[in-house]
Enzyme design. Sequence first.
Site, PDB file in Angstrom:
ATOM      1  N   GLU A 245       0.839  -1.187   0.000  1.00 47.96           N
ATOM      2  CA  GLU A 245       0.000   0.000   0.000  1.00 47.96           C
ATOM      3  C   GLU A 245       0.879   1.243   0.000  1.00 47.96           C
ATOM      4  O   GLU A 245       2.113   1.160   0.061  1.00 47.96           O
ATOM      5  CB  GLU A 245      -0.939   0.014   1.202  1.00 47.96           C
ATOM      6  CG  GLU A 245      -0.250   0.058   2.556  1.00 47.96           C
ATOM      7  CD  GLU A 245      -1.214  -0.073   3.730  1.00 47.96           C
ATOM      8  OE1 GLU A 245      -0.910   0.487   4.794  1.00 47.96           O
ATOM      9  OE2 GLU A 245      -2.262  -0.726   3.594  1.00 47.96           O
ATOM     10  N   HIS A 288      -4.607   3.343   7.852  1.00 55.01           N
ATOM     11  CA  HIS A 288      -3.477   2.798   8.598  1.00 55.01           C
ATOM     12  C   HIS A 288      -2.528   3.917   9.011  1.00 55.01           C
ATOM     13  O   HIS A 288      -2.347   4.889   8.292  1.00 55.01           O
ATOM     14  CB  HIS A 288      -2.691   1.796   7.745  1.00 55.01           C
ATOM     15  CG  HIS A 288      -3.441   0.536   7.456  1.00 55.01           C
ATOM     16  ND1 HIS A 288      -3.229  -0.222   6.324  1.00 55.01           N
ATOM     17  CD2 HIS A 288      -4.405  -0.108   8.158  1.00 55.01           C
ATOM     18  CE1 HIS A 288      -4.038  -1.270   6.345  1.00 55.01           C
ATOM     19  NE2 HIS A 288      -4.753  -1.229   7.443  1.00 55.01           N
TER      20      HIS A 288
END
Length: 685
Positions: A245, A288
């Site tokens: 990511e 996150h």
Amino acid sequence: MLSRVRAVSGATPRLPRLTGSRSAFSSTRAARSYDVTLRNLKIGKHTRVIFQGFTGRQATANAKESIEWGTNIVGGVTPGREDEHLGRPVLPSAMEVLKPDATGIYVAAHQATAAIEEAIEAEVPLIVAVAEHIPVHDFLRIHSMLRTQSKSRVVGANSPGIISSVGKCRIGFQPLPCFAPGKIGIVARSGTLSYETAASTLRSGLGQSMCIGVGGDILPGTTLVDGLKILAEDDDTEGIALVGEIGGNTELEAADWIRQYRASTKNPKPIVAIVGGINAVPGRIMGHAGAFALPGEPTAAEKVDALKAAGATIINHPSRFGSALKTLLDGTKPSGHGVASNGNPPLSRGMHTYARRPQPPRSTESAQRGMCQRRTLYLTQQTALDLLQVRGISVREGFTGATERLLAVTINRTSRNPCIIASPTGDARDGKTFDFDYNKGAADLPIGDIARALGLNTTGTVSLDSFRKLVMELTTLFAEKEAFLLETWVMETSDASGGLAASRARFGFDDAAYRSCQRQGDIHALRDVASEDRHEVAVERDGIVYVKLPDPGGNIGTLVNGAGLAMNTVDALADAGGRAANFLDTGGKATSETVKKSFEVILTDPRVKCIFVNIFGGLTLGDMIARGVVLAFKDLHMTVPVVVRIRGTNEEEGQRIIAESGLPLYAFDDFDEAAEKAIELANQA
């Protein structure tokens, strides 16, 4: 504002040292490499597991499931207790008695650092930290410990854990219905994406050998490359799924490793990869803690290009992992929508060109608005400059006619050290990086070299002493107030300021230090909520991360459980020709109430013509989410159509509830079909 800043300008004590003795880390041990602990990731039936925080609610639930599945949990630790739990011993300190091979850290974030340190000092081979919101400066200190020893390996923080399907060993909270013994190894930064990846391999008849959830934190103890190395050597693994990511360089490092592995191995294992965050908003935290790019770090699209060039097959949705890996293992090249390999064309033009839109200037107030997520606190530029001014740094805001140079204090995610970035152009990618030891501070930094990297004339207008003061003040502020990014643009002047002044600044602080440990309340008090999007702020207390995307044509609201899956949903919609209006992560354990709150905030955006609910029922039950969707639709008297894609645990029941609701709700299990319907409905409105 300046008076508020003065209250935090003075020197404050350094953060508390980690508890316990540090004398065990001698100079001889410091010479050993943390890399040798990679072998500790090879868990299985032989692995003796304990839980720290064993009697807690989450630990108890996970331990029951894991024991029934076959995990060899031999006991646990709970301070002040010495009895039994789940038929296993509970001790106040169990390391010497139970002699574990691995420990799961199941304590709250404010206690997790001390628990990890206890395990390192006891030389537990594998330490799995599942807790979110461990302060990043705590983990900087953990890494300074890890570098001095060769016994303990950390996975996490913010990790779903590590699981060996073949060896029936699970340390974490992965949803067991998604896992069965097989031949695919998974290494992932995102928990939810790893669950859907596992389910995809299961549906394809491949199953899994091992899944390593490295976690979504800024400084994980184990990286994607570490996971690739273990899976490449594992006899049970025949193919590898890699889930990356936005944020950091680890995917580029993985690409370099894959290139070397394929060049040096006669029959390399096929590797299929996905990278979330191609359409992430520059400068924003996408759920996150580590899902954002620090200065000089690559975009998600650049990571995709690097992995593809290295020979990995790229997919755009985790449901494609199973079919892509099965095709590769059968000796043919996968093709079709959403799949790209070296030599194939990009997944779609929109997937790449949309992601490469020009980034807004990071110095403007508009770029500062709404920057606060659950793990970060960005100050307005004025407040940042005030912090410099009260520390004796000259400020020339709005000054024109001089060259601006970037001087930043941030975190080098590759070396896991704090660092200085010095760029003569003001762009971090043109600069040089100077690491420094977290425990020693910046006293040994080569000030002259940094000044030269900035292009400063320290033999003329700029005093080297004034530059040294600036560097020392920035590094002191970084450590004392637990920053993760202090960007300052400086320029040469001709006045009595020592020839140097700050013209712009962008300061980011780790909000977890305040929320988890009640540290840095003075910095937290400087947050300017009025400058942020009120809707984004309003849902923070419900554990929802909502980011309104800047695309004026975005007309599809997205509601997703899990940050990685939420990023991927936005990306995959774009690849299918749709345009998302928002990123929304309800959290990995979405409830009916958070679904309702999510609908409410999505509907505040007048651009939204259709809502796309993308739920993978791993930790979240599909039928529960479906009932939440139906109840929310009725309670809110919604008129916007809703497309619901439910996969995973109880998916059939969830789809039935949606289909039989009698409401304008559309249920699917296939992502492509659901995305196509959402795009159709949004464009018809």
